[in-house]
Enzyme design. Structure first.
Site, mmCIF file in Angstrom:
data_model
loop_
_atom_site.group_PDB
_atom_site.id
_atom_site.type_symbol
_atom_site.label_atom_id
_atom_site.label_comp_id
_atom_site.label_asym_id
_atom_site.label_seq_id
_atom_site.Cartn_x
_atom_site.Cartn_y
_atom_site.Cartn_z
ATOM 1 N N ASP A 46 0.831 -1.200 0.000
ATOM 2 C CA ASP A 46 0.000 0.000 0.000
ATOM 3 C C ASP A 46 0.869 1.255 0.000
ATOM 4 O OD1 ASP A 46 0.957 -0.004 2.589
ATOM 5 O OD2 ASP A 46 -1.003 -0.184 3.543
ATOM 6 N N SER A 47 2.190 1.070 0.085
ATOM 7 C CA SER A 47 3.122 2.176 -0.095
ATOM 8 C C SER A 47 3.023 2.769 -1.490
ATOM 9 C CB SER A 47 4.556 1.709 0.167
ATOM 10 O OG SER A 47 4.868 0.544 -0.576
ATOM 11 N N ASP A 63 -0.878 -6.191 -0.817
ATOM 12 C CA ASP A 63 -1.463 -5.654 0.411
ATOM 13 C C ASP A 63 -2.981 -5.525 0.310
ATOM 14 O OD1 ASP A 63 0.508 -5.348 2.275
ATOM 15 O OD2 ASP A 63 0.941 -3.260 1.807
ATOM 16 N N LYS A 80 -1.432 -9.816 2.074
ATOM 17 C CA LYS A 80 -0.857 -9.352 3.330
ATOM 18 C C LYS A 80 -1.791 -8.346 3.984
ATOM 19 C CE LYS A 80 2.659 -6.321 3.441
ATOM 20 N NZ LYS A 80 2.181 -5.267 4.387
ATOM 21 N N GLU A 124 -2.219 -5.908 7.889
ATOM 22 C CA GLU A 124 -1.588 -5.448 9.112
ATOM 23 C C GLU A 124 -2.357 -5.895 10.349
ATOM 24 O OE1 GLU A 124 0.199 -1.213 7.342
ATOM 25 O OE2 GLU A 124 -1.329 -1.212 8.931
ATOM 26 N N GLU A 153 8.191 -4.880 10.928
ATOM 27 C CA GLU A 153 8.641 -3.545 10.544
ATOM 28 C C GLU A 153 8.982 -2.695 11.760
ATOM 29 O OE1 GLU A 153 7.420 0.209 7.645
ATOM 30 O OE2 GLU A 153 6.049 -1.476 7.873
#
Length: 273
Positions: A43-44, A82, A110, A112, A174
């Protein structure tokens, strides 16, 4: 043996996994040619490519669009995609979102945070799952190191083991202390992928814009392996100078009509006058 299981076998042999982000087909092709193991479409993409102010602005459609581009650029590479903010709040939501990313070309999804129920649901439905603990850009307003106290470290350790028990194949750690990342790596079956988590994880991931020098900001967790931003800026500036001075294009950059066609063309123009 599945693709993910091949990476888990590398973990057992102590072979490091090379992971890097990509958001488009040309970059994905270059990374595959360079020999990376896994491409992460994170998502970066929001702050690095789309100009968003925060990862929370990234949509499921954004992720599917960029995953599809990466898949076209690197058809054989293992791709982790993501799940964006607020698309996996429940197992049902996560399943629907994962199908979108899988259809776009993701091998693994993925998300979070500690949600072992979501991991279990996705795994039961046949999806490879990558967890993500420590800094959670979607959920934490300030991006800072995590797990600095014993209490916080134990919480992350327990969350990692819970996700592992639920069946995750990979786990991104992270901005957590090296000692914690090492302890988690040794205690889980999943392959851990560190970013700012020290050398004891099973693999490393960096944002391609950061490692290649597209971004100008320096991060403690990053090593700048190139100066692509500076090179591109210089190339465009040189192009602009040549256009304005008339040095580009030259005759070698143009093509001409065959002589007989040029004569015919000029004759037709005269006839119109």
């Amino acid at each position: 043996m599945s693709k993910a299981d091949l990476f888990l076998e590398k973990k057992r042999r102590g072979e490091k996994l090379v992971v890097v982000t990509a958001y488009d087909a040309p970059t994905a092709r270059i990374e595959a040619e360079a020999g990376v193991d896994i491409i992460l479409v994170g998502d970066s993409v929001g702050v690095n490519i789309l100009g968003y102010a925060h990862e929370r602005e990234v949509t499921l459609a954004d992720m599917a669009h960029h995953i599809a581009a990466v898949r076209r650029g690197a058809p054989q590479i293992y791709v982790i995609g993501d799940l964006p903010y607020a698309t996996y709040d429940t197992p049902e939501m996560a399943l629907a979102s994962a199908r979108v990313l899988h259809d776009a070309g993701a091998d693994c999804v993925k998300f979070e945070g500690a949600q072992p129920d979501v991991v279990a649901a996705l795994t039961a439905a046949g999806f490879d799952v990558c967890g993500h603990l420590g800094l959670e850009s979607q959920h934490q307003e300030i991006k800072r190191r995590q797990g600095k106290t014993a209490e916080a470290a134990v919480k992350l350790y327990d969350d990692a083991r819970a996700g592992d028990a639920a069946g995750q194949k990979f786990l991104v750690l992270e901005l957590v202390p090296s000692e914690l990342a090492g302890s988690i790596t040794r205690s889980v079956t999943a392959a851990t992928i560190g970013i700012g988590a020290g050398p004891e994880t099973d693999g490393q991931v960096l944002v391609v814009n950061d490692l290649a020098g597209v971004t100008t900001r320096d991060f403690k967790h990053n090593r700048r392996y190139g100066e692509v931003g500076a090179a591109l800026r210089a190339a465009v500036a040189a192009y602009a100078r040549d256009v304005r001075s008339g040095d580009f294009p030259g005759s070698e950059h143009a093509f001409q009509m065959p002589a007989d066609e040029r004569v015919a063309f000029e004759k037709r123009l005269r006839e119109r006058c």
